[in-house]
Motif scaffolding. Structure first.
Motif, PDB file in Angstrom:
ATOM      1  N   GLY A   1      87.348  65.735   0.767  1.00 31.13           N
ATOM      2  CA  GLY A   1      86.459  66.710   0.152  1.00 31.13           C
ATOM      3  C   GLY A   1      87.101  68.060  -0.117  1.00 31.13           C
ATOM      4  N   ALA A   2      88.305  68.307   0.391  1.00 34.83           N
ATOM      5  CA  ALA A   2      88.984  69.590   0.177  1.00 34.83           C
ATOM      6  C   ALA A   2      89.679  69.591  -1.180  1.00 34.83           C
ATOM      7  CB  ALA A   2      89.997  69.849   1.279  1.00 34.83           C
ATOM      8  N   ASN A   3      89.879  70.786  -1.723  1.00 35.73           N
ATOM      9  CA  ASN A   3      90.539  70.881  -3.034  1.00 35.73           C
ATOM     10  C   ASN A   3      92.020  71.236  -2.906  1.00 35.73           C
ATOM     11  OD1 ASN A   3      90.228  73.479  -2.208  1.00 35.73           O
ATOM     12  ND2 ASN A   3      89.308  74.235  -4.100  1.00 35.73           N
ATOM     13  N   GLY A   4      92.570  71.075  -1.691  1.00 36.74           N
ATOM     14  CA  GLY A   4      93.982  71.339  -1.458  1.00 36.74           C
ATOM     15  C   GLY A   4      94.306  71.279   0.018  1.00 36.74           C
ATOM     16  N   HIS A   5      95.480  71.759   0.355  1.00 36.00           N
ATOM     17  CA  HIS A   5      95.950  71.674   1.733  1.00 36.00           C
ATOM     18  C   HIS A   5      96.793  72.911   2.055  1.00 36.00           C
ATOM     19  CE1 HIS A   5      96.903  69.545   5.417  1.00 36.00           C
ATOM     20  NE2 HIS A   5      98.196  69.712   5.200  1.00 36.00           N
ATOM     21  N   THR A   6      96.499  73.561   3.187  1.00 34.39           N
ATOM     22  CA  THR A   6      97.305  74.700   3.630  1.00 34.39           C
ATOM     23  C   THR A   6      98.332  74.195   4.634  1.00 34.39           C
ATOM     24  OG1 THR A   6      95.480  76.244   3.321  1.00 34.39           O
ATOM     25  CG2 THR A   6      97.269  76.956   4.758  1.00 34.39           C
ATOM     26  N   THR A   7      99.580  74.530   4.395  1.00 36.06           N
ATOM     27  CA  THR A   7     100.640  74.092   5.297  1.00 36.06           C
ATOM     28  C   THR A   7     101.832  75.025   5.198  1.00 36.06           C
ATOM     29  OG1 THR A   7     101.916  72.153   6.027  1.00 36.06           O
ATOM     30  CG2 THR A   7     101.826  72.565   3.657  1.00 36.06           C
ATOM     31  N   SER A   8     102.711  74.906   6.157  1.00 32.60           N
ATOM     32  CA  SER A   8     103.998  75.611   6.114  1.00 32.60           C
ATOM     33  C   SER A   8     105.068  74.581   5.794  1.00 32.60           C
ATOM     34  CB  SER A   8     104.315  76.246   7.469  1.00 32.60           C
ATOM     35  OG  SER A   8     103.374  77.243   7.767  1.00 32.60           O
ATOM     36  N   ILE A   9     105.942  74.918   4.876  1.00 32.24           N
ATOM     37  CA  ILE A   9     107.058  74.019   4.586  1.00 32.24           C
ATOM     38  C   ILE A   9     108.355  74.747   4.924  1.00 32.24           C
ATOM     39  CG2 ILE A   9     105.903  72.602   2.865  1.00 32.24           C
ATOM     40  CD1 ILE A   9     107.195  74.219   0.697  1.00 32.24           C
ATOM     41  N   ALA A  10     109.233  74.035   5.593  1.00 30.35           N
ATOM     42  CA  ALA A  10     110.527  74.608   5.970  1.00 30.35           C
ATOM     43  C   ALA A  10     111.467  74.557   4.775  1.00 30.35           C
ATOM     44  CB  ALA A  10     111.121  73.821   7.131  1.00 30.35           C
ATOM     45  N   HIS A  11     112.361  75.527   4.708  1.00 31.42           N
ATOM     46  CA  HIS A  11     113.325  75.494   3.608  1.00 31.42           C
ATOM     47  C   HIS A  11     114.331  74.381   3.854  1.00 31.42           C
ATOM     48  CE1 HIS A  11     116.701  77.300   5.770  1.00 31.42           C
ATOM     49  NE2 HIS A  11     115.888  78.221   6.235  1.00 31.42           N
ATOM     50  N   PRO A  12     114.854  73.792   2.779  1.00 24.26           N
ATOM     51  CA  PRO A  12     115.864  72.743   2.924  1.00 24.26           C
ATOM     52  C   PRO A  12     117.123  73.318   3.578  1.00 24.26           C
ATOM     53  CG  PRO A  12     115.237  73.042   0.608  1.00 24.26           C
ATOM     54  CD  PRO A  12     114.541  74.083   1.400  1.00 24.26           C
ATOM     55  N   PRO A  13     117.901  72.483   4.268  1.00 19.16           N
ATOM     56  CA  PRO A  13     119.126  72.971   4.903  1.00 19.16           C
ATOM     57  C   PRO A  13     120.124  73.481   3.866  1.00 19.16           C
ATOM     58  CG  PRO A  13     118.655  70.677   5.517  1.00 19.16           C
ATOM     59  CD  PRO A  13     117.673  71.072   4.481  1.00 19.16           C
ATOM     60  N   ALA A  14     120.621  74.694   4.078  1.00 15.57           N
ATOM     61  CA  ALA A  14     121.588  75.301   3.159  1.00 15.57           C
ATOM     62  C   ALA A  14     122.888  75.573   3.900  1.00 15.57           C
ATOM     63  CB  ALA A  14     121.025  76.597   2.582  1.00 15.57           C
ATOM     64  N   ASN A  15     123.991  75.557   3.159  1.00 15.19           N
ATOM     65  CA  ASN A  15     125.326  75.767   3.722  1.00 15.19           C
ATOM     66  C   ASN A  15     126.123  76.705   2.827  1.00 15.19           C
ATOM     67  OD1 ASN A  15     125.280  73.499   5.832  1.00 15.19           O
ATOM     68  ND2 ASN A  15     124.690  72.465   3.958  1.00 15.19           N
ATOM     69  N   SER A  16     127.134  77.321   3.430  1.00 15.53           N
ATOM     70  CA  SER A  16     128.013  78.206   2.675  1.00 15.53           C
ATOM     71  C   SER A  16     129.354  78.288   3.385  1.00 15.53           C
ATOM     72  CB  SER A  16     127.404  79.608   2.576  1.00 15.53           C
ATOM     73  OG  SER A  16     128.311  80.491   1.944  1.00 15.53           O
ATOM     74  N   ASN A  17     130.377  78.606   2.636  1.00 11.70           N
ATOM     75  CA  ASN A  17     131.689  78.843   3.226  1.00 11.70           C
ATOM     76  C   ASN A  17     131.794  80.254   3.796  1.00 11.70           C
ATOM     77  OD1 ASN A  17     132.682  76.284   2.579  1.00 11.70           O
ATOM     78  ND2 ASN A  17     133.193  76.935   0.517  1.00 11.70           N
ATOM     79  N   PHE A  18     130.756  81.058   3.621  1.00 10.75           N
ATOM     80  CA  PHE A  18     130.758  82.436   4.064  1.00 10.75           C
ATOM     81  C   PHE A  18     129.583  82.683   5.004  1.00 10.75           C
ATOM     82  CE2 PHE A  18     132.980  82.266   0.077  1.00 10.75           C
ATOM     83  CZ  PHE A  18     134.123  83.003   0.348  1.00 10.75           C
ATOM     84  N   ALA A  19     129.666  83.747   5.780  1.00  8.56           N
ATOM     85  CA  ALA A  19     128.626  84.090   6.741  1.00  8.56           C
ATOM     86  C   ALA A  19     127.414  84.701   6.049  1.00  8.56           C
ATOM     87  CB  ALA A  19     129.190  85.066   7.772  1.00  8.56           C
ATOM     88  N   ASP A  20     126.410  84.969   6.843  1.00  8.80           N
ATOM     89  CA  ASP A  20     125.199  85.666   6.384  1.00  8.80           C
ATOM     90  C   ASP A  20     124.497  84.949   5.241  1.00  8.80           C
ATOM     91  OD1 ASP A  20     125.708  87.654   8.270  1.00  8.80           O
ATOM     92  OD2 ASP A  20     126.958  88.763   6.861  1.00  8.80           O
ATOM     93  N   LEU A  21     124.224  83.675   5.427  1.00  2.51           N
ATOM     94  CA  LEU A  21     123.493  82.899   4.425  1.00  2.51           C
ATOM     95  C   LEU A  21     122.000  83.178   4.577  1.00  2.51           C
ATOM     96  CD1 LEU A  21     123.729  80.725   2.215  1.00  2.51           C
ATOM     97  CD2 LEU A  21     123.396  79.034   4.007  1.00  2.51           C
ATOM     98  N   ARG A  22     121.325  83.521   3.474  1.00  2.00           N
ATOM     99  CA  ARG A  22     119.899  83.824   3.481  1.00  2.00           C
ATOM    100  C   ARG A  22     119.207  82.900   2.487  1.00  2.00           C
ATOM    101  NH1 ARG A  22     119.633  89.017   1.254  1.00  2.00           N
ATOM    102  NH2 ARG A  22     119.043  88.018  -0.656  1.00  2.00           N
ATOM    103  N   VAL A  23     118.075  82.306   2.915  1.00  2.47           N
ATOM    104  CA  VAL A  23     117.299  81.428   2.036  1.00  2.47           C
ATOM    105  C   VAL A  23     115.911  82.032   1.854  1.00  2.47           C
ATOM    106  CG1 VAL A  23     116.325  79.120   1.709  1.00  2.47           C
ATOM    107  CG2 VAL A  23     118.564  79.390   2.806  1.00  2.47           C
ATOM    108  N   THR A  24     115.488  82.166   0.607  1.00  3.36           N
ATOM    109  CA  THR A  24     114.154  82.685   0.297  1.00  3.36           C
ATOM    110  C   THR A  24     113.391  81.641  -0.517  1.00  3.36           C
ATOM    111  OG1 THR A  24     114.984  83.764  -1.706  1.00  3.36           O
ATOM    112  CG2 THR A  24     114.900  85.104   0.311  1.00  3.36           C
ATOM    113  N   ALA A  25     112.068  81.756  -0.489  1.00  3.71           N
ATOM    114  CA  ALA A  25     111.214  80.832  -1.249  1.00  3.71           C
ATOM    115  C   ALA A  25     110.214  81.644  -2.061  1.00  3.71           C
ATOM    116  CB  ALA A  25     110.477  79.899  -0.302  1.00  3.71           C
ATOM    117  N   ASP A  26     109.679  81.026  -3.116  1.00  2.00           N
ATOM    118  CA  ASP A  26     108.703  81.730  -3.940  1.00  2.00           C
ATOM    119  C   ASP A  26     107.268  81.514  -3.462  1.00  2.00           C
ATOM    120  OD1 ASP A  26     108.432  79.121  -4.782  1.00  2.00           O
ATOM    121  OD2 ASP A  26     108.751  79.541  -6.909  1.00  2.00           O
ATOM    122  N   VAL A  27     107.100  80.969  -2.242  1.00  5.28           N
ATOM    123  CA  VAL A  27     105.780  80.857  -1.616  1.00  5.28           C
ATOM    124  C   VAL A  27     105.862  81.454  -0.213  1.00  5.28           C
ATOM    125  CG1 VAL A  27     105.100  78.805  -2.928  1.00  5.28           C
ATOM    126  CG2 VAL A  27     106.205  78.530  -0.711  1.00  5.28           C
TER     127      VAL A  27
END
Length: 139
Positions: A65-91
């Motif tokens: 009966g709901a018109n959607g779902h509220t949840t938290s989604i984790a960001h996919p695993p990211a890698n880099s050859n350099f330090a200080d990797l930051r991942v952002t999302a548009d939600v």
């Protein structure tokens, strides 16, 4: 023709012996010249771009009966050859996803400023009514 000798081994690889020093120097100079002729952007991007290990879509089931779902989604695993990797999302961390498909973008940025993007589709389907049995009433 000059043929290198393959006698002996060096950690599992054939050793090359018997090449004239000037021929080896010419070969190394040619490799160096070819590397130096590459555009700087092409060599630096290949060495510094972060990457996502996986980028997988998600399917959620909304309560009946709901018109959607509220949840938290984790960001996919990211890698880099350099330090200080930051991942952002548009939600936001906890987000309401309506029934249907919603595209979510993640951006990984490393300390050099190099970025890469991962887009996933969050699909929310309508839940079904859970039916149970009513206990029998004895009179």
């Amino acid at each position: 023709a000059v043929r290198p000798s393959t006698s002996g081994t060096n950690t599992g690889r054939p050793q090359t012996t018997g090449l004239p020093v000037d021929l080896t120097k010419q070969a190394l100079d040619a490799v160096s010249t070819n590397l130096n002729s590459l555009p700087v952007a092409a060599t630096s991007v290949a060495m510094s771009s972060p990457w996502f290990s996986t980028c997988s879509n998600i399917e959620l089931t909304a309560p009946f009966g709901a018109n959607g779902h509220t949840t938290s989604i984790a960001h996919p695993p990211a890698n880099s050859n350099f330090a200080d990797l930051r991942v952002t999302a548009d939600v936001q961390a906890s987000h309401f996803f309506p029934l249907g498909n919603t595209t979510v973008s993640f951006v990984a940025t490393d300390s050099t400023g190099a970025t890469t993007t991962c887009q996933i589709i969050v699909t929310v389907v309508s839940g079904t009514m859970v039916t149970g049995t009513t206990p029998a009433t004895t009179f």
